[in-house]
Scaffold this motif. Sequence first.
Motif, short mmCIF file in Angstrom:
data_model
loop_
_atom_site.label_atom_id
_atom_site.label_comp_id
_atom_site.label_asym_id
_atom_site.label_seq_id
_atom_site.Cartn_x
_atom_site.Cartn_y
_atom_site.Cartn_z
N ILE A 28 0.85 -1.18 0.00
CA ILE A 28 0.00 0.00 0.00
C ILE A 28 0.89 1.23 0.00
O ILE A 28 1.81 1.31 0.81
CB ILE A 28 -0.92 0.00 1.25
N PRO A 29 0.70 2.21 -0.83
CA PRO A 29 -0.37 2.37 -1.82
C PRO A 29 0.02 1.92 -3.24
O PRO A 29 -0.76 2.09 -4.17
CB PRO A 29 -0.63 3.87 -1.81
N GLU A 30 1.18 1.33 -3.42
CA GLU A 30 1.66 0.99 -4.76
C GLU A 30 0.73 0.04 -5.52
O GLU A 30 0.64 0.11 -6.74
CB GLU A 30 3.05 0.36 -4.70
N ASP A 31 0.04 -0.83 -4.81
CA ASP A 31 -0.78 -1.85 -5.45
C ASP A 31 -2.26 -1.44 -5.56
O ASP A 31 -3.15 -2.29 -5.55
CB ASP A 31 -0.68 -3.17 -4.70
N ARG A 32 -2.51 -0.16 -5.71
CA ARG A 32 -3.91 0.32 -5.76
C ARG A 32 -4.74 -0.38 -6.84
O ARG A 32 -5.93 -0.59 -6.65
CB ARG A 32 -3.93 1.82 -6.02
N GLU A 33 -4.12 -0.75 -7.93
CA GLU A 33 -4.89 -1.38 -9.01
C GLU A 33 -5.43 -2.76 -8.62
O GLU A 33 -6.28 -3.31 -9.30
CB GLU A 33 -4.05 -1.48 -10.28
N TYR A 34 -4.94 -3.29 -7.50
CA TYR A 34 -5.40 -4.60 -7.04
C TYR A 34 -6.33 -4.52 -5.83
O TYR A 34 -6.66 -5.55 -5.24
CB TYR A 34 -4.20 -5.50 -6.70
N TYR A 35 -6.76 -3.32 -5.48
CA TYR A 35 -7.66 -3.17 -4.33
C TYR A 35 -8.95 -3.97 -4.52
O TYR A 35 -9.57 -4.40 -3.57
CB TYR A 35 -8.01 -1.71 -4.10
N TRP A 36 -9.33 -4.20 -5.76
CA TRP A 36 -10.55 -4.96 -6.01
C TRP A 36 -10.47 -6.37 -5.42
O TRP A 36 -11.48 -6.93 -5.01
CB TRP A 36 -10.85 -5.02 -7.51
N ILE A 37 -9.25 -6.90 -5.34
CA ILE A 37 -9.10 -8.23 -4.75
C ILE A 37 -9.37 -8.17 -3.25
O ILE A 37 -10.01 -9.06 -2.69
CB ILE A 37 -7.71 -8.82 -5.04
N ALA A 38 -8.91 -7.12 -2.61
CA ALA A 38 -9.18 -6.95 -1.18
C ALA A 38 -10.68 -6.81 -0.93
O ALA A 38 -11.22 -7.41 0.00
CB ALA A 38 -8.43 -5.74 -0.63
N VAL A 39 -11.36 -6.05 -1.78
CA VAL A 39 -12.81 -5.89 -1.64
C VAL A 39 -13.50 -7.24 -1.84
O VAL A 39 -14.40 -7.61 -1.08
CB VAL A 39 -13.35 -4.83 -2.63
N GLU A 40 -13.07 -7.97 -2.84
CA GLU A 40 -13.64 -9.30 -3.09
C GLU A 40 -13.44 -10.20 -1.88
O GLU A 40 -14.35 -10.93 -1.46
CB GLU A 40 -13.00 -9.92 -4.34
N ALA A 41 -12.25 -10.17 -1.30
CA ALA A 41 -11.95 -11.00 -0.14
C ALA A 41 -12.78 -10.58 1.08
O ALA A 41 -13.26 -11.43 1.83
CB ALA A 41 -10.46 -10.93 0.19
N MET A 42 -12.94 -9.29 1.25
CA MET A 42 -13.71 -8.78 2.40
C MET A 42 -15.18 -9.16 2.33
O MET A 42 -15.83 -9.26 3.37
CB MET A 42 -13.58 -7.26 2.48
N THR A 43 -15.68 -9.37 1.15
CA THR A 43 -17.11 -9.65 0.97
C THR A 43 -17.38 -11.10 0.56
O THR A 43 -18.52 -11.45 0.27
CB THR A 43 -17.71 -8.70 -0.07
N ALA A 44 -16.34 -11.92 0.56
CA ALA A 44 -16.49 -13.31 0.12
C ALA A 44 -17.39 -14.11 1.05
O ALA A 44 -17.25 -14.03 2.28
CB ALA A 44 -15.12 -13.98 0.04
N GLU A 45 -18.30 -14.85 0.46
CA GLU A 45 -19.14 -15.75 1.24
C GLU A 45 -18.31 -16.97 1.64
O GLU A 45 -17.33 -17.31 0.99
CB GLU A 45 -20.36 -16.18 0.42
N LEU A 46 -18.75 -17.60 2.70
CA LEU A 46 -18.05 -18.80 3.15
C LEU A 46 -18.33 -19.96 2.21
O LEU A 46 -19.45 -20.11 1.71
CB LEU A 46 -18.50 -19.17 4.56
N PRO A 47 -17.33 -20.81 1.99
CA PRO A 47 -17.57 -22.02 1.20
C PRO A 47 -18.55 -22.94 1.93
O PRO A 47 -18.78 -22.81 3.13
CB PRO A 47 -16.18 -22.66 1.12
N GLU A 48 -19.08 -23.89 1.17
CA GLU A 48 -20.02 -24.85 1.74
C GLU A 48 -19.41 -25.57 2.95
O GLU A 48 -18.22 -25.88 2.96
CB GLU A 48 -20.38 -25.87 0.66
#
Length: 92
Positions: A28-48
């Motif tokens: 941070i902040p160099e990898d700003r273009e990959y913040y979408w992965i952090a958002v995806e991880a933060m909102t990921a549903e639990l596996p079955e």
Amino acid sequence: PVKEFQDGYKKEVLEEVEAFGQYLGLNIPEDREYYWIAVEAMTAELPENWGEYTTDDGQIYYFNATTQQTQWEHPLDDHHRQLIAKVKAAKA
């Protein structure tokens, strides 16, 4: 997309995304273009078969009812770490 993300969210949310991104291995902040992965991880549903539980002192942990495995990290955190490595390697 990164600028739109930053402009579209409050400072507190951006700080939360940055903190979680850093936890996943983003620079941070160099990898700003990959913040979408952090958002995806933060909102990921639990596996079955996985459930989220809280200890008596308020710590979150995860339990797989099939394997009886218990862990502190979300079951998909490693997946998101690997995704970060993959997309960064593809860009290099």
